[in-house]
Design a protein around this motif. Structure first.
Motif, PDB file in Angstrom:
ATOM      1  N   THR A 138     -38.989 -48.679  55.128  1.00  0.00           N
ATOM      2  CA  THR A 138     -39.374 -48.212  56.456  1.00  0.00           C
ATOM      3  C   THR A 138     -39.675 -46.716  56.441  1.00  0.00           C
ATOM      4  O   THR A 138     -40.686 -46.262  56.990  1.00  0.00           O
ATOM      5  CB  THR A 138     -38.261 -48.511  57.479  1.00  0.00           C
ATOM      6  OG1 THR A 138     -38.000 -49.907  57.479  1.00  0.00           O
ATOM      7  CG2 THR A 138     -38.677 -48.081  58.877  1.00  0.00           C
ATOM      8  N   ASP A 139     -38.802 -45.951  55.802  1.00  0.00           N
ATOM      9  CA  ASP A 139     -39.002 -44.496  55.722  1.00  0.00           C
ATOM     10  C   ASP A 139     -40.286 -44.164  54.970  1.00  0.00           C
ATOM     11  O   ASP A 139     -41.023 -43.243  55.344  1.00  0.00           O
ATOM     12  CB  ASP A 139     -37.805 -43.839  55.032  1.00  0.00           C
ATOM     13  CG  ASP A 139     -36.545 -43.881  55.889  1.00  0.00           C
ATOM     14  OD1 ASP A 139     -36.677 -44.103  57.110  1.00  0.00           O
ATOM     15  OD2 ASP A 139     -35.448 -43.711  55.328  1.00  0.00           O
ATOM     16  N   THR A 140     -40.557 -44.914  53.906  1.00  0.00           N
ATOM     17  CA  THR A 140     -41.764 -44.666  53.107  1.00  0.00           C
ATOM     18  C   THR A 140     -43.028 -44.962  53.908  1.00  0.00           C
ATOM     19  O   THR A 140     -43.985 -44.175  53.897  1.00  0.00           O
ATOM     20  CB  THR A 140     -41.740 -45.532  51.827  1.00  0.00           C
ATOM     21  OG1 THR A 140     -40.584 -45.206  51.057  1.00  0.00           O
ATOM     22  CG2 THR A 140     -42.987 -45.280  50.985  1.00  0.00           C
ATOM     23  N   ILE A 141     -43.028 -46.100  54.604  1.00  0.00           N
ATOM     24  CA  ILE A 141     -44.188 -46.454  55.433  1.00  0.00           C
ATOM     25  C   ILE A 141     -44.410 -45.403  56.514  1.00  0.00           C
ATOM     26  O   ILE A 141     -45.535 -44.963  56.767  1.00  0.00           O
ATOM     27  CB  ILE A 141     -43.996 -47.848  56.058  1.00  0.00           C
ATOM     28  CG1 ILE A 141     -44.058 -48.924  54.973  1.00  0.00           C
ATOM     29  CG2 ILE A 141     -45.059 -48.119  57.132  1.00  0.00           C
ATOM     30  CD1 ILE A 141     -43.688 -50.324  55.463  1.00  0.00           C
ATOM     31  N   GLU A 142     -43.324 -44.982  57.162  1.00  0.00           N
ATOM     32  CA  GLU A 142     -43.423 -43.988  58.235  1.00  0.00           C
ATOM     33  C   GLU A 142     -43.985 -42.669  57.699  1.00  0.00           C
ATOM     34  O   GLU A 142     -44.876 -42.058  58.309  1.00  0.00           O
ATOM     35  CB  GLU A 142     -42.047 -43.758  58.858  1.00  0.00           C
ATOM     36  CG  GLU A 142     -42.069 -42.775  60.018  1.00  0.00           C
ATOM     37  CD  GLU A 142     -40.684 -42.543  60.602  1.00  0.00           C
ATOM     38  OE1 GLU A 142     -40.610 -41.961  61.691  1.00  0.00           O
ATOM     39  OE2 GLU A 142     -39.697 -42.953  59.955  1.00  0.00           O
ATOM     40  N   LYS A 143     -43.489 -42.244  56.540  1.00  0.00           N
ATOM     41  CA  LYS A 143     -43.934 -40.978  55.941  1.00  0.00           C
ATOM     42  C   LYS A 143     -45.422 -41.029  55.615  1.00  0.00           C
ATOM     43  O   LYS A 143     -46.181 -40.111  55.933  1.00  0.00           O
ATOM     44  CB  LYS A 143     -43.114 -40.704  54.677  1.00  0.00           C
ATOM     45  CG  LYS A 143     -43.506 -39.444  53.925  1.00  0.00           C
ATOM     46  CD  LYS A 143     -42.558 -39.209  52.761  1.00  0.00           C
ATOM     47  CE  LYS A 143     -42.938 -37.968  51.962  1.00  0.00           C
ATOM     48  NZ  LYS A 143     -44.187 -38.155  51.184  1.00  0.00           N
TER      49      LYS A 143
END
Length: 231
Positions: A86-91
């Motif tokens: 999730t953090d990677t997609i958001e970034k």
């Protein structure tokens, strides 16, 4: 709303698509989707048959009534792997947004061909990985079998076209064409300004204006977009 990925459906060994759609639908529910559409197994070949559409529906119903995944608000909460994804997609999404903003916004990015080129590059890399077997697609580049062409696919009866043309002709003959033309003119005038078009479109629909007539009225004002192809 979530729709399963039509781009993952294969024309080879179409029954494998039932499995693909099922785990994609399950992933959507685990992710908290509020609305879900499941693709049919034969959509890589044609519009779905009644049988295929029913299987797609039953897939949702089995997930809803037999798995229990909808009984928990966030069944994957606390998973390091999911949180990291999730953090990677958001970034990466924010990186795209910032890049597009620096170009002047989405419209300018489209005009420059940036967004189309990104899609083309992604599709090229995806297909190259399949060709080089860096990405395995079951039934396509591995685990292939000789199989006869799929026969049971939806074929739309040509007679339906003639029937629909006749229905349209009767509608145009029976409606108040003066009211239709007045509604279409209001759409044109509204399109030239900044007011909300939707009330005028609804009025035109209530007068039995066709989708084509409404679209043509808008084309007269806005023209037709021509994609800027970037290679």
């Amino acid at each position: 709303h979530t729709q399963t990925a039509g781009c993952t459906l294969t024309a080879q060994q179409i029954d494998n698509n039932v499995v693909r759609v099922a785990y994609q639908a399950m992933a959507a529910v685990l992710g908290g989707t509020q609305s879900l559409h499941t693709n049919a197994r034969d959509e890589a070949l044609a519009l779905p048959t009644d049988v295929s559409a029913r299987i797609a529906l039953r897939t949702q119903q089995i997930i809803a009534y037999e798995t229990g995944v909808g009984d928990t608000v966030d069944p994957l909460a606390g998973s390091y792997f999911i949180e990291n994804l999730t953090d990677t997609i958001e970034k990466k999404a924010h990186e795209y947004i910032e890049r597009i903003d620096r170009m002047g916004g989405s419209v300018r990015a489209i005009e420059k061909g940036y967004i189309q080129q990104e899609i083309q590059n992604s599709a090229y890399d995806y297909q190259r990985n399949i060709e080089e077997k860096k990405l395995i697609i079951v039934g396509v580049n591995e685990f292939r079998t000789e199989e006869p062409p799929t026969r049971d696919i939806l074929k739309v009866d040509a007679a339906l076209e003639k029937k629909q043309v006749e229905r349209l002709k009767k509608t145009r003959e029976s409606r108040d064409n003066q009211a239709v033309q007045s509604a279409l003119e209001k759409i044109r005038q509204t399109a030239k300004g900044k007011e909300n078009l939707m009330p005028q479109i609804i009025t035109a629909v209530k007068c039995h204006a066709t989708l084509g007539e409404i679209s043509n009225a808008l084309r007269e004002v806005f023209g037709v977009y021509k994609e800027n192809i970037v290679i």
